[in-house]
Write an enzyme that holds these catalytic residues in place. Sequence first.
Site, PDB file in Angstrom:
ATOM      1  N   LEU A 126      16.050   1.498   6.129  1.00 38.15           N
ATOM      2  CA  LEU A 126      14.611   2.311   5.199  1.00 38.15           C
ATOM      3  C   LEU A 126      13.350   1.709   5.165  1.00 38.15           C
ATOM      4  O   LEU A 126      12.303   2.443   4.497  1.00 38.15           O
ATOM      5  CB  LEU A 126      14.886   3.133   4.464  1.00 38.15           C
ATOM      6  CG  LEU A 126      16.516   4.213   4.711  1.00 38.15           C
ATOM      7  CD1 LEU A 126      16.745   5.205   3.709  1.00 38.15           C
ATOM      8  CD2 LEU A 126      15.905   5.428   6.240  1.00 38.15           C
ATOM      9  N   SER A 127      13.800  -0.106   5.292  1.00 39.02           N
ATOM     10  CA  SER A 127      12.430  -0.273   4.881  1.00 39.02           C
ATOM     11  C   SER A 127      12.382  -0.767   3.779  1.00 39.02           C
ATOM     12  O   SER A 127      10.982  -0.713   2.870  1.00 39.02           O
ATOM     13  CB  SER A 127      11.406  -0.399   5.653  1.00 39.02           C
ATOM     14  OG  SER A 127      10.583  -1.257   5.724  1.00 39.02           O
ATOM     15  N   SER A 128      13.521  -0.525   3.117  1.00 41.57           N
ATOM     16  CA  SER A 128      13.516  -1.193   1.353  1.00 41.57           C
ATOM     17  C   SER A 128      12.926  -2.820   1.373  1.00 41.57           C
ATOM     18  O   SER A 128      11.997  -2.335   0.584  1.00 41.57           O
ATOM     19  CB  SER A 128      15.033  -0.844   0.472  1.00 41.57           C
ATOM     20  OG  SER A 128      15.865  -2.224   2.075  1.00 41.57           O
ATOM     21  N   SER A 129      13.042  -3.168   2.359  1.00 42.33           N
ATOM     22  CA  SER A 129      11.458  -4.869   1.786  1.00 42.33           C
ATOM     23  C   SER A 129      10.363  -4.214   1.309  1.00 42.33           C
ATOM     24  O   SER A 129       9.990  -5.090   0.872  1.00 42.33           O
ATOM     25  CB  SER A 129      11.680  -5.733   2.733  1.00 42.33           C
ATOM     26  OG  SER A 129      11.897  -5.131   3.768  1.00 42.33           O
ATOM     27  N   ALA A 130       9.863  -3.684   2.722  1.00 39.78           N
ATOM     28  CA  ALA A 130       8.053  -4.055   2.371  1.00 39.78           C
ATOM     29  C   ALA A 130       7.498  -2.538   1.218  1.00 39.78           C
ATOM     30  O   ALA A 130       7.146  -2.770   0.775  1.00 39.78           O
ATOM     31  CB  ALA A 130       7.573  -2.881   3.944  1.00 39.78           C
ATOM     32  N   ALA A 131       8.954  -1.650   1.333  1.00 43.59           N
ATOM     33  CA  ALA A 131       8.753  -0.486  -0.019  1.00 43.59           C
ATOM     34  C   ALA A 131       8.231  -1.567  -1.928  1.00 43.59           C
ATOM     35  O   ALA A 131       7.525  -1.078  -2.408  1.00 43.59           O
ATOM     36  CB  ALA A 131       9.755   0.337  -0.437  1.00 43.59           C
ATOM     37  N   ASP A 155       6.022  -0.560   8.817  1.00 43.15           N
ATOM     38  CA  ASP A 155       6.939  -0.249   7.625  1.00 43.15           C
ATOM     39  C   ASP A 155       5.732   0.216   6.365  1.00 43.15           C
ATOM     40  O   ASP A 155       5.685   0.613   6.075  1.00 43.15           O
ATOM     41  CB  ASP A 155       7.266  -1.302   7.099  1.00 43.15           C
ATOM     42  CG  ASP A 155       8.777  -1.751   7.705  1.00 43.15           C
ATOM     43  OD1 ASP A 155       9.022  -0.754   9.642  1.00 43.15           O
ATOM     44  OD2 ASP A 155       9.047  -2.742   8.558  1.00 43.15           O
TER      45      ASP A 155
END
Length: 381
Positions: free
Chosen positions: A108-113, A155
């Site tokens: 869910l793209s926690s990295s971009a978050a 993202d």
Amino acid sequence: MDRQYHIFSPYRVCPIGAHVDHQHGLVTGFAIDKGVDLWFDVAEGSMVHLVSEDFAGTVAFDVAVPAPVKQGDWGDYARGVLSALQRRFKLRRGITGRLRGSIPVAGLSSSAAVLIAYVMAFAKANDITLEPFEMVKIASEAEREYIGLNNGLLDQACIALGRKDHLLMLDCESNEYRLIPRNPEMPPFELGIFFSGLTRSLMGSDYNLRVAECKTAAWLVQAYENIPLKEQGKTFLREVSEQMFRRHAGEMPARFARRAEHFFGEHKRVREGITAWETGNLEWFGRLSRESCESSIHNYECGSPELIAIYEALLQTPGVYGGRFSGAGFKGACIALVDPSRKADIEKAVTERYLSQFPQYRQTFRVYFCKSDDGARFVED
Ligand code: GLA
């Protein structure tokens, strides 16, 4: 939390427009009502101190000296943001912060978050005002140049620009975007998240290899067409037309042709998907998302047996409009647009089908339902 500031930075889903952002294509997406919380105080001096409720250890560094090299831990995302910000601004103030992810799901793209959350926090601490698209670019630079993932802007854009009940459409060549409101005629829907139980960082996947294959396909088409070449790394499929590709598809090794096939097909689906969304035709929108997943499986060749099993279970489940692998789709999760009145049955049916094939994920398989939401923001506690 007893900190002065609180940022909520959402996760994202992309129903149509997968794996085309890095080739400067068209993408769609939503920010969702699950994401990362960052509570922080502005420090007296230039030190950053971070703790996470999801990862062990503490992260500490000084924003007033050049960003430290990558260390291979969760703190690299904060260091990467520092490095990208230092190219533009002189930072003097650090933060003391605590992070928490709302659901333990990969894809869910926690990295971009977290990247967007750090950009906002460091900017706040240093009285820097950033336009939303500048935040997208800084977070993206941190991920590409510091972390080393050759990804596009999908993202970061969904996370920074998303709006509740709106579909984001981004053209990754011009960086123009539109937030398209939900048609009031559209039936209600929610977004189902089906986490396979398998987590792996994209840095260990074939993600960068696929990006290089797309660029090779573009390069080959340009070479066959006698178009002056640039360095391969600076070449994108968006620069060649589908017609040009069709003229040479049979001359190039099939794997490169499949990657380009995905790109051109996905472009058509995004265009149609926008019309489907604008006209409130959820059946059509959902079908395009399924076709996008088929192309990811057969042309882009991502996915894993686990993700394919979930996707196939979704196809057989009443109340599912459509769906696909989430994000890069090497591991992680599938997403689906679902009829909210059938959530309980959908959860039961997909869980039973998946676990009958992969009982080893009984403890880690998870289903969540969520809604579209606004992009990253400061929250009053
Ligand atoms: C990951 C990347 C994005 C995008 C998607 C696939 O989420 O970070 O840039 O390429 O995969 O669409």
